[in-house]
Design a protein around this motif. Structure first.
Motif, PDB file in Angstrom:
ATOM      1  N   GLU A  33       1.175  11.089  -8.079  1.00  0.00           N
ATOM      2  CA  GLU A  33       0.693  10.585  -9.370  1.00  0.00           C
ATOM      3  C   GLU A  33      -0.650   9.880  -9.214  1.00  0.00           C
ATOM      4  O   GLU A  33      -0.831   9.072  -8.299  1.00  0.00           O
ATOM      5  CB  GLU A  33       1.696   9.593  -9.945  1.00  0.00           C
ATOM      6  N   ILE A  35      -3.523   7.156  -9.859  1.00  0.00           N
ATOM      7  CA  ILE A  35      -3.482   5.733 -10.239  1.00  0.00           C
ATOM      8  C   ILE A  35      -3.894   5.606 -11.706  1.00  0.00           C
ATOM      9  O   ILE A  35      -3.230   4.939 -12.489  1.00  0.00           O
ATOM     10  CB  ILE A  35      -4.410   4.915  -9.316  1.00  0.00           C
ATOM     11  N   GLU A  36      -4.957   6.304 -12.060  1.00  0.00           N
ATOM     12  CA  GLU A  36      -5.376   6.316 -13.461  1.00  0.00           C
ATOM     13  C   GLU A  36      -4.896   7.624 -14.079  1.00  0.00           C
ATOM     14  O   GLU A  36      -5.367   8.699 -13.696  1.00  0.00           O
ATOM     15  CB  GLU A  36      -6.904   6.225 -13.547  1.00  0.00           C
ATOM     16  N   LYS A  62      -1.297   7.060  -6.433  1.00  0.00           N
ATOM     17  CA  LYS A  62      -0.383   5.957  -6.120  1.00  0.00           C
ATOM     18  C   LYS A  62       0.262   6.217  -4.762  1.00  0.00           C
ATOM     19  O   LYS A  62       0.403   7.376  -4.345  1.00  0.00           O
ATOM     20  CB  LYS A  62       0.725   5.879  -7.175  1.00  0.00           C
ATOM     21  N   GLN A  63       0.692   5.129  -4.131  1.00  0.00           N
ATOM     22  CA  GLN A  63       1.441   5.283  -2.877  1.00  0.00           C
ATOM     23  C   GLN A  63       2.690   6.127  -3.155  1.00  0.00           C
ATOM     24  O   GLN A  63       3.379   5.914  -4.162  1.00  0.00           O
ATOM     25  CB  GLN A  63       1.851   3.893  -2.390  1.00  0.00           C
ATOM     26  N   CYS A  88      -5.825  15.306  -7.343  1.00  0.00           N
ATOM     27  CA  CYS A  88      -4.762  14.414  -6.819  1.00  0.00           C
ATOM     28  C   CYS A  88      -4.205  14.958  -5.501  1.00  0.00           C
ATOM     29  O   CYS A  88      -3.872  14.189  -4.595  1.00  0.00           O
ATOM     30  CB  CYS A  88      -3.586  14.348  -7.791  1.00  0.00           C
TER      31      CYS A  88
END
Ligand SMILES: Cc1cc2nc3c(=O)[nH]c(=O)nc-3n(C[C@H](O)[C@H](O)[C@H](O)COP(=O)(O)O)c2cc1C
Length: 103
Positions: A33, A35-36, A62-63, A88
């Motif tokens: 996913e 982050i933004e 994201k982590q 991504c």
């Protein structure tokens, strides 16, 4: 060691296939996913995606909610974005390379 289905999906097509593969193979599943988040509007995503792929941008992610070192097989799923890997997923692969994880 185990199997993981790792995927990126904006509009749900890859996600539905990823879920079916995980069910059939007994693999764990995890989503990549940004982050933004991307907007919901397809035309906007097409335009942003075009800029990102043209400029070889890696959109920060994201982590992951899994520990990749637990898996010996990772099935990586993604849509095609402007003939390329989505930004991504580029970020994931770059991070994996930095951490010397073989995917
Ligand atoms: C930014 C963007 C670029 C795309 N570029 C291509 C492409 O080059 N070739 C293609 O066949 N489909 C392309 N598509 C269509 C998607 O690959 C297709 O709709 C996919 O099923 C979407 O997956 P998702 O629902 O998991 O997000 C593109 C879609 C988007 C949003």
């Amino acid at each position: 060691m185990g199997k993981l289905v790792l995927y990126f999906s904006k509009f749900g097509n890859t996600e539905s296939i990823a879920k079916r593969i995980a069910e059939k193979t007994g693999a764990d599943i995890c989503k990549i996913e940004p982050i933004e988040p991307y907007p919901e509007n397809l035309q906007e995503v097409m335009e942003i995606g075009r800029n990102e792929t043209d400029n070889e941008t890696m959109r920060p992610i994201k982590q992951l909610e899994v520990d990749l070192s637990k898996y010996d097989k990772v099935i990586l799923g993604m849509p095609t974005w402007w003939y390329h890997t989505p930004p991504c997923v580029e970020s994931f692969l770059k991070n994996a390379a930095l951490e010397k994880i073989t995917v």
